[in-house]
Scaffold this motif. Structure first.
Motif, mmCIF file in Angstrom:
data_model
loop_
_atom_site.group_PDB
_atom_site.id
_atom_site.type_symbol
_atom_site.label_atom_id
_atom_site.label_comp_id
_atom_site.label_asym_id
_atom_site.label_seq_id
_atom_site.Cartn_x
_atom_site.Cartn_y
_atom_site.Cartn_z
ATOM 1 N N THR A 235 0.809 -1.223 0.000
ATOM 2 C CA THR A 235 0.000 0.000 0.000
ATOM 3 C C THR A 235 0.837 1.267 0.000
ATOM 4 O OG1 THR A 235 -0.155 -0.116 2.416
ATOM 5 C CG2 THR A 235 -1.942 -1.121 1.142
ATOM 6 N N ASN A 236 2.065 1.212 0.539
ATOM 7 C CA ASN A 236 2.903 2.419 0.528
ATOM 8 C C ASN A 236 3.220 2.882 -0.890
ATOM 9 O OD1 ASN A 236 3.046 2.682 3.295
ATOM 10 N ND2 ASN A 236 4.920 1.476 3.500
ATOM 11 N N GLY A 237 3.168 1.970 -1.858
ATOM 12 C CA GLY A 237 3.490 2.320 -3.235
ATOM 13 C C GLY A 237 2.282 2.398 -4.150
ATOM 14 N N ALA A 238 1.078 2.506 -3.592
ATOM 15 C CA ALA A 238 -0.114 2.654 -4.431
ATOM 16 C C ALA A 238 0.044 3.881 -5.328
ATOM 17 C CB ALA A 238 -1.352 2.778 -3.559
ATOM 18 N N GLU A 239 -0.324 3.747 -6.611
ATOM 19 C CA GLU A 239 0.007 4.798 -7.582
ATOM 20 C C GLU A 239 -1.058 4.900 -8.660
ATOM 21 O OE1 GLU A 239 3.767 5.827 -10.595
ATOM 22 O OE2 GLU A 239 3.492 3.806 -9.784
ATOM 23 N N SER A 240 -1.351 6.134 -9.070
ATOM 24 C CA SER A 240 -2.202 6.396 -10.228
ATOM 25 C C SER A 240 -1.313 6.828 -11.380
ATOM 26 C CB SER A 240 -3.233 7.483 -9.918
ATOM 27 O OG SER A 240 -4.154 7.052 -8.937
ATOM 28 N N ILE A 241 -1.084 5.937 -12.328
ATOM 29 C CA ILE A 241 -0.253 6.246 -13.491
ATOM 30 C C ILE A 241 -1.002 7.216 -14.398
ATOM 31 C CG2 ILE A 241 0.805 5.258 -15.567
ATOM 32 C CD1 ILE A 241 1.388 2.760 -13.941
ATOM 33 N N LYS A 242 -0.260 8.130 -14.999
ATOM 34 C CA LYS A 242 -0.843 9.106 -15.913
ATOM 35 C C LYS A 242 -0.147 9.025 -17.270
ATOM 36 C CE LYS A 242 -1.905 12.315 -12.144
ATOM 37 N NZ LYS A 242 -1.742 13.693 -11.606
ATOM 38 N N ALA A 243 -0.855 9.477 -18.311
ATOM 39 C CA ALA A 243 -0.273 9.502 -19.657
ATOM 40 C C ALA A 243 -0.727 10.762 -20.381
ATOM 41 C CB ALA A 243 -0.686 8.261 -20.443
ATOM 42 N N VAL A 244 0.186 11.351 -21.150
ATOM 43 C CA VAL A 244 -0.147 12.500 -21.989
ATOM 44 C C VAL A 244 -0.553 11.974 -23.361
ATOM 45 C CG1 VAL A 244 0.676 14.642 -23.014
ATOM 46 C CG2 VAL A 244 1.489 13.953 -20.749
ATOM 47 N N VAL A 245 -1.801 12.245 -23.745
ATOM 48 C CA VAL A 245 -2.329 11.782 -25.024
ATOM 49 C C VAL A 245 -2.658 13.006 -25.874
ATOM 50 C CG1 VAL A 245 -4.149 10.467 -26.176
ATOM 51 C CG2 VAL A 245 -3.233 9.686 -23.973
ATOM 52 N N ARG A 246 -2.231 12.979 -27.141
ATOM 53 C CA ARG A 246 -2.405 14.125 -28.030
ATOM 54 C C ARG A 246 -3.120 13.696 -29.311
ATOM 55 N NH1 ARG A 246 1.442 16.147 -31.742
ATOM 56 N NH2 ARG A 246 2.946 14.708 -30.813
ATOM 57 N N ASN A 247 -3.992 14.546 -29.779
ATOM 58 C CA ASN A 247 -4.675 14.326 -31.052
ATOM 59 C C ASN A 247 -3.810 14.889 -32.175
ATOM 60 O OD1 ASN A 247 -6.351 14.090 -33.231
ATOM 61 N ND2 ASN A 247 -8.000 15.381 -32.424
ATOM 62 N N VAL A 248 -3.205 14.016 -32.958
ATOM 63 C CA VAL A 248 -2.394 14.458 -34.085
ATOM 64 C C VAL A 248 -3.181 14.347 -35.383
ATOM 65 C CG1 VAL A 248 -0.203 13.956 -32.982
ATOM 66 C CG2 VAL A 248 -1.342 12.158 -34.266
ATOM 67 N N ASN A 249 -4.532 14.244 -35.228
ATOM 68 C CA ASN A 249 -5.414 14.254 -36.398
ATOM 69 C C ASN A 249 -5.574 15.676 -36.932
ATOM 70 O OD1 ASN A 249 -5.838 11.644 -35.554
ATOM 71 N ND2 ASN A 249 -7.855 12.040 -34.707
ATOM 72 N N ASN A 250 -6.204 15.773 -38.079
ATOM 73 C CA ASN A 250 -6.700 17.069 -38.524
ATOM 74 C C ASN A 250 -8.217 17.150 -38.357
ATOM 75 O OD1 ASN A 250 -7.463 15.340 -40.530
ATOM 76 N ND2 ASN A 250 -6.246 16.311 -42.152
ATOM 77 N N ILE A 251 -8.780 16.180 -37.606
ATOM 78 C CA ILE A 251 -10.198 16.209 -37.241
ATOM 79 C C ILE A 251 -10.320 15.891 -35.760
ATOM 80 C CG2 ILE A 251 -11.046 15.560 -39.540
ATOM 81 C CD1 ILE A 251 -11.383 12.707 -38.454
ATOM 82 N N ALA A 252 -11.415 16.287 -35.154
ATOM 83 C CA ALA A 252 -11.660 15.993 -33.742
ATOM 84 C C ALA A 252 -11.955 14.505 -33.557
ATOM 85 C CB ALA A 252 -12.827 16.825 -33.233
ATOM 86 N N VAL A 253 -11.624 13.983 -32.373
ATOM 87 C CA VAL A 253 -11.962 12.605 -32.013
ATOM 88 C C VAL A 253 -12.787 12.632 -30.741
ATOM 89 C CG1 VAL A 253 -9.914 11.634 -33.100
ATOM 90 C CG2 VAL A 253 -9.821 12.300 -30.704
ATOM 91 N N ALA A 254 -13.685 11.654 -30.594
ATOM 92 C CA ALA A 254 -14.565 11.607 -29.425
ATOM 93 C C ALA A 254 -14.609 10.206 -28.854
ATOM 94 C CB ALA A 254 -15.970 12.082 -29.802
ATOM 95 N N ASN A 255 -14.489 10.132 -27.513
ATOM 96 C CA ASN A 255 -14.666 8.880 -26.765
ATOM 97 C C ASN A 255 -13.770 7.753 -27.286
ATOM 98 O OD1 ASN A 255 -16.744 10.131 -25.245
ATOM 99 N ND2 ASN A 255 -18.196 9.698 -26.901
ATOM 100 N N LYS A 256 -12.490 8.076 -27.487
ATOM 101 C CA LYS A 256 -11.525 7.076 -27.924
ATOM 102 C C LYS A 256 -10.857 6.428 -26.715
ATOM 103 C CE LYS A 256 -12.026 7.595 -32.348
ATOM 104 N NZ LYS A 256 -12.562 6.493 -33.190
ATOM 105 N N ASP A 257 -10.690 5.112 -26.760
ATOM 106 C CA ASP A 257 -10.120 4.366 -25.639
ATOM 107 C C ASP A 257 -8.615 4.598 -25.520
ATOM 108 O OD1 ASP A 257 -12.568 3.339 -25.051
ATOM 109 O OD2 ASP A 257 -12.183 1.334 -25.862
#
Length: 662
Positions: A235-257
């Motif tokens: 429990t001392n090492g419980a962690e919430s990992i995070k990630a930086v995700v970027r849209n490199v499209n030329n269109i919007a994206v919605a609800n992508k996993d």
């Protein structure tokens, strides 16, 4: 005839969709006569600057556009055209600010050459440079590098032009103002090797000719995984990992996993969704998980419907009691930007309860590190800046540069279900010094690095920064990483020497023990080194202790230089003869006899030692004190001129005084 006409119209439509357009990046706010764009008033010049994704998107350039030229705007164009070899380089990047070396060869490594030929700095604004090779901007930040070598036999300095620039302000993710352009010039055709002449945030208004992509694509990029490099199991090492995700499209994206998968020593899977506009990025926070098994985790973050595989993977060490951020690319040395000193800290969080017993710090390698003068100590604080514990002071030596040091806290700090800061405080500096190594990360995580500028007291605010990840680790009492467990340490005066002894519990991969002495409990010098032999106990003597109180401390040194200090100091007091009104005469010495009056001391036998300036005993013997008469010590005729110390010893009392022979 009708078929031919329809075919012709179709051909015109396709051609129009692929036509190049021009966009202007950055606002025309300021002007500059400095070489922030090509100018003909130098023998040669180099510059490198950074454009953010948001600045490029705001100019209307779609992601995945093909860039075919670059141009610059002048409020006053050059009046004389200048010709010379022009080299232009570009690079897509996930960096969120200028994160390049000042050394040109290093800074341009990995960049793409889009032009390398003779070109002319013209006399009409804007001045454009067509690329020999087109370049696709993928939606992140963009580095622009240029060099120009003047081919002219003379340099016209008065007619080089005035460049349009932006406002000159730019902030990193923590809100700190940061540099976004560097440049240097030379009066000769020999190009400068670095870009350290000027650091600024005022960049040239930049024109790009571009061709927009003809089709819409679906593409997400995992730019960075934010995870601890080392963490405790349980429990001392419980962690919430995070990630930086970027849209490199030329269109919007919605609800992508976006999927996190942990494998190896431990297993965990979690899925989140993102909705992003073109060029937009977000930090995805996954559910917290606990690693119950010590070993190596493999961390993978993947995105759904990925046109180009832009996933990320990293590894993590699960251990028995160390928190650490990634330390992969050593960028340099970090300070707080003050010649008064301060504190550099990193933030960790504990989900269970334990005690912090030590802080590991990799010291900096900077040439401005004030070695031999600067004093440092490790500290544990609350996020609000309240000190919870600290180590003893340590004077940084030149041999410490780039090495990892373990600072044992004077008293272990108890923590439970809370965030905390660990760091290195430093003071007694003569120059702006940089005592801690730090590591590159881009885009860098926020709310990790903290600093206190210009002071060490709790009433000075601790503020967040984003300059890098300092090499500072928190060590819990459950950790077995310290190579030796020193159980006891004793110091005892005996016949003018201090006998030092200690016992150890465990001794793993230990190279030696070092004993240090101080007159004030803060400034220590090494007085003895003992090789580690796997014994349960050790001893050594300090043959020449100081007058007054002598403080001793002990530390074990691992084969890789890691230190394991003993928590407590030991002190021994030596009494000086002159402080108790005893008399030694004649002084300077005349003849062959030293007269010693010990009327203020108890009668009995005294041992004496005469020690030269190198610590060598040149004469010793015994005298008797009856409490009222003067005792005489016969001195050898061969005694050389110089300064000596006379030690008079009775049991645990040592009387010491300086004697001069001329």
């Amino acid at each position: 005839m009708k078929k031919l006409l329809l075919l012709l119209l179709f051909s015109i439509t396709i051609s129009t969709g692929a036509m190049a357009q021009t966009a202007e990046v950055l606002a025309r706010t300021n002007t500059s006569t400095s070489p922030r764009a090509p100018k003909g008033d130098a023998g040669s010049m180099r510059l490198i600057y950074y454009l953010s994704a948001s600045e490029i998107i705001a100019a209307g350039i779609p992601i995945n556009s093909s860039l075919s030229s670059i141009g610059f705007v002048y409020s006053a164009a050059p009046t004389i055209a200048t010709t010379g070899n022009t080299r232009i380089l570009l690079q897509n990047t996930t960096d969120t600010y200028l994160n390049k070396s000042t050394t040109w060869s290093t800074a341009t490594t990995g960049m793409t050459v889009v032009k390398n030929e003779t070109a002319t700095i013209g006399t009409t604004s804007p001045i454009k440079y067509d690329f020999q090779n087109s370049f696709v901007w993928t939606g992140g930040g963009l580095y622009v590098a240029m060099e120009f070598v003047n081919a002219g036999t003379s340099i016209a300095t008065a007619s080089a032009g005035t460049i349009r620039t932006n406002s000159g302000t730019f902030s990193d993710p923590a809100g700190d103002a940061t540099v976004t352009i560097r440049y240097s010039t030379s009066t000769t055709t020999t190009l400068p090797t670095s870009t350290t002449t000027t650091n600024s945030a005022s960049r040239p208004v930049t024109l790009f000719d571009y061709t927009a992509p003809t089709t819409n694509i679906t593409d997400l990029s995992v730019d960075m995984i934010y995870v601890l490099d080392k963490k405790p199991s349980g429990t001392n090492g419980a962690e919430s990992i995070k990630a930086v995700v970027r849209n490199v499209n030329n269109i919007a994206v919605a609800n992508k996993d976006v999927t996190l998968n942990v494998s190896g020593a431990n297993n965990f899977t979690n899925v989140k969704q993102v909705t992003l506009n073109p060029g937009e990025s977000t930090v995805v926070t996954f559910d917290s998980f606990t690693s119950g098994t010590i070993g190596t985790n493999t961390i993978d973050v993947t995105v759904a419907d990925d046109n180009v595989l832009n996933n990320k993977s990293t590894s993590q060490t699960v251990n028995d009691g160390i928190y650490a951020y990634p330390q992969t690319v050593n960028t340099g040395s970090l300070g707080v930007g003050s010649s008064d000193g301060g504190i550099l800290l990193v933030k960790y969080g504990i989900s269970g309860s334990s005690n912090i017993k030590a802080v590991n710090v990799t010291l900096g390698t900077s040439s401005t590190l004030d070695v031999g003068t600067v004093k440092v100590y490790a500290v544990v604080m609350t996020p609000a800046g309240v000190t919870l514990g600290r180590s003893d002071d340590y004077t940084v030596l030149s041999t410490d540069k780039g090495t990892k040091k373990t600072f044992l806290l004077q008293t272990p700090v108890s923590l439970a279900n809370q965030e905390f800061l660990v760091g290195l405080a430093y003071y007694n500096v003569t120059v702006n010094t940089f005592p801690v190594s730090y590591y590159a990360e881009s885009p860098i995580r926020t709310n990790v690095l903290y600093r206190r500028v210009g002071g060490l007291t709790d009433d000075i605010a601790v503020t967040a920064s984003a300059a890098g990840l300092p090499a500072i680790e928190a060590v819990l009492e459950t950790s077995s990483t310290l190579p030796v467990n020193i159980k006891t340490f004793n110091a005892k005066l005996n016949n003018g020497k201090v006998n030092l002894s200690w016992t150890v519990g465990t001794e793993t991969n230990v190279n030696r023990y070092e004993v240090e002495r101080s007159a004030n409990g803060k400034d220590f010098v090494k007085v003895a080194t003992v090789t580690a032999l796997g014994n349960a106990s050790y001893s050594v003597s300090d043959a020449n202790p100081l007058i007054g109180i002598n403080y001793y401390r002990l530390q074990g040194v691992d084969n890789d230089g890691t230190l394991s200090p003993f928590n407590e100091l030991r002190s021994v007091k030596l009494t000086a003869l002159e402080n108790l009104n005893a008399v030694i005469y004649p002084n300077p010495l005349v003849g062959n006899a030293i007269n010693v009056s010990l009327s203020n001391y108890a009668g009995g036998d005294y041992q004496y030692k005469l020690v030269d300036a190198l610590g060598k005993v040149v004469q010793q013997g015994n005298i008797k004190n009856n409490g009222s008469e003067t005792s005489a010590i016969a001195v050898s005729n061969s005694l050389n001129k110089g300064i000596y110390l006379l030690h008079l010893i009775a049991g645990e009392q040592v009387i010491q005084s300086k004697l001069v022979k001329r």
